[in-house]
Design an enzyme around this catalytic site. Structure first.
Site, short mmCIF file in Angstrom:
data_model
loop_
_atom_site.label_atom_id
_atom_site.label_comp_id
_atom_site.label_asym_id
_atom_site.label_seq_id
_atom_site.Cartn_x
_atom_site.Cartn_y
_atom_site.Cartn_z
N ALA A 1 39.22 17.68 13.66
CA ALA A 1 38.76 16.46 12.99
C ALA A 1 39.46 16.36 11.65
O ALA A 1 39.11 17.06 10.71
CB ALA A 1 37.24 16.49 12.82
N CYS B 1 25.24 10.54 10.70
CA CYS B 1 26.64 10.48 11.12
C CYS B 1 26.97 11.67 12.02
O CYS B 1 27.61 11.51 13.07
CB CYS B 1 27.57 10.47 9.91
SG CYS B 1 29.32 10.39 10.35
N GLY C 1 42.16 15.86 4.02
CA GLY C 1 41.81 16.74 2.91
C GLY C 1 42.27 18.16 3.16
O GLY C 1 42.81 18.49 4.22
N VAL C 2 42.01 19.03 2.20
CA VAL C 2 42.51 20.40 2.28
C VAL C 2 41.80 21.20 3.36
O VAL C 2 42.42 22.03 4.04
CB VAL C 2 42.38 21.11 0.91
CG1 VAL C 2 40.93 21.23 0.47
CG2 VAL C 2 43.05 22.48 0.93
N ASP C 3 40.50 20.98 3.57
CA ASP C 3 39.75 21.77 4.54
C ASP C 3 40.24 21.55 5.97
O ASP C 3 40.58 22.50 6.68
CB ASP C 3 38.25 21.45 4.46
CG ASP C 3 37.63 21.89 3.15
OD1 ASP C 3 38.11 22.88 2.56
OD2 ASP C 3 36.66 21.25 2.71
N SER C 4 40.30 20.30 6.40
CA SER C 4 40.73 20.03 7.77
C SER C 4 42.21 20.34 7.96
O SER C 4 42.62 20.82 9.02
CB SER C 4 40.44 18.58 8.15
OG SER C 4 41.12 17.67 7.31
N GLY D 1 36.24 21.05 9.32
CA GLY D 1 36.35 21.89 8.13
C GLY D 1 35.01 22.22 7.50
O GLY D 1 34.96 22.63 6.35
N CYS E 1 31.33 8.79 2.19
CA CYS E 1 32.61 8.33 2.74
C CYS E 1 32.73 6.82 2.82
O CYS E 1 33.82 6.27 2.67
CB CYS E 1 32.87 8.96 4.10
SG CYS E 1 31.72 8.43 5.40
N LEU F 1 38.27 9.56 12.66
CA LEU F 1 37.39 8.41 12.82
C LEU F 1 37.81 7.30 11.85
O LEU F 1 37.98 7.53 10.66
CB LEU F 1 35.95 8.80 12.52
CG LEU F 1 35.27 9.75 13.51
CD1 LEU F 1 34.00 10.32 12.89
CD2 LEU F 1 34.96 9.05 14.82
#
Length: 353
Positions: free
Chosen positions: A8, A97, A12-15, A121, A195, A34
């Site tokens: 997913a 969500c 960003g840095v995490d995903s 993430g 978001c 999404l």
């Protein structure tokens, strides 16, 4: 069977690090994002999250799939969010969500595209307990980033398809690893806004989406003494002290609402403490309806867990009673149950008793 991983991607840095890690480990990986409804932007305007995710997928050399979830997201998350605030509640949109979009629509689409697992993430951990034959969800090891609180609507089918590679590390380690992978987003700031609210102003959203004239009403004490006027119930939340625009002989806090009379009720700090609530929309991760449960409950994301008992009532509501009174229990938020680090389930707080 070979694992095929749908990551997913948010840009960003995490995903992005998650995708890079899995590629290095030899998995077949593709990105999935999404396309959500965003306040204040034209309906056909592609959100930054989608374009940033596409850039990172191109950088990593993986396929990128976009799911148009604008309408279903609005109906299941935004509309609920707006209505709850208009009723004087304080909803957590991430809970709904995750339930209706990320781990339903998105996960199912990922499987249709050939994924055996979906990865996000999130800072949480999925473990398989061989002795019970059940999947378990545990807190992330970084207490400052743990996101298990908003993930209580999982079930065994969902957990069997999920992986959270970052749950076993701290955010500082994530940043360091992203730099080692030379990811362009290694120093990209974390998103702090909801978001679908890039401006961060939920009051503006409520006014725009309700399309109704502001209902100004009274701010009153429990005895009915009128102390001032409010500008709409959605502008206030349980425990609020600042911004009330009233003067009194001692500090007053928002302790409740009277929707029928359109009143904000204020009182002293001690009136914010209670140990009993009624909840709805409960869920247990082991797919079992627990008529009674002893656990540690957490009444908001940043709260500390505290011993409590929960039981299902005849009207399909859940009663939760804490051993010690909790401050500012807030309808619309969730109470989430833990056994140590393991997340057992949760429910939406409906009434404070």
């Amino acid at each position: 069977m070979e694992k095929v991983i749908a990551v997913a991607m948010s840009g960003g840095v995490d995903s992005s690090l998650t995708a890079a890690m899995l590629l290095k480990q030899g998995y077949k990986v593709f990105g999935i994002t999404l396309w959500l409804w965003v306040s204040g932007t034209p309906y056909d305007s592609v959100p930054l999250a989608v374009t940033d995710a596409k850039k990172m997928c191109d950088f990593l050399g993986i396929e990128h799939h976009v799911i148009d979830a604008r309408d279903v997201f609005y109906d299941n998350v935004v509309d609920y969010f707006v209505k709850e605030y208009s009723y004087g509640r304080t909803p957590n949109p991430c809970v709904f969500c995750n339930k209706n979009i990320k781990f339903d629509l998105m996960l199912n689409r990922a499987i249709e595209l050939g994924a055996t697992h979906m990865v996000t993430g999130h800072y949480a951990q999925v473990n398989y307990n061989e002795s019970t034959g059940l999947y378990e969800l545990h807190k992330g090891i970084d207490p400052t980033k743990d996101q298990s609180y908003v993930l209580y609507n999982m079930n065994q089918r969902i957990l069997s398809h999920l992986m959270f590679p970052l749950g076993g590390q701290c955010k500082t380690e994530t940043r360091k690893m992203a730099e080692e992978f030379d990811l362009p987003v290694a120093k990209k700031p974390d998103s702090v806004d909801i978001c679908f609210l890039p401006h961060g102003n939920y009051q503006k959203l409520v006014v725009e989406e309700m399309k109704e004239k502001l209902k100004i009403g009274n701010i009153v004490t429990e005895d009915g003494e009128v102390l001032g006027k409010h500008t709409g119930l959605f502008n206030y939340t349980i425990g609020q002290r600042k911004g009330l625009g009233i003067a009194y002989k001692h500090p007053l806090y928002v302790i409740g609402f009277n929707g029928e009379r359109n009143e904000v009720i204020v009182g002293p700090n001690e009136r914010l403490f209670t140990n009993r609530m009624l909840c709805k929309f409960y869920n247990f991760l082991d797919d079992t309806i627990h008529k009674e449960l002893k656990a540690e409950g957490k009444i908001r994301y940043a709260a500390n867990p505290s011993p409590c008992k929960a039981r299902i009532l005849d009207n399909d509501m859940m009663e939760v009673v804490f051993e010690e009174p909790q401050r500012a229990i807030t309808p619309g938020q969730s109470v989430v149950f833990y056994n140590g680090t393991q997340l057992l389930g949760g429910a939406v707080i409906d009434q404070v008793c």
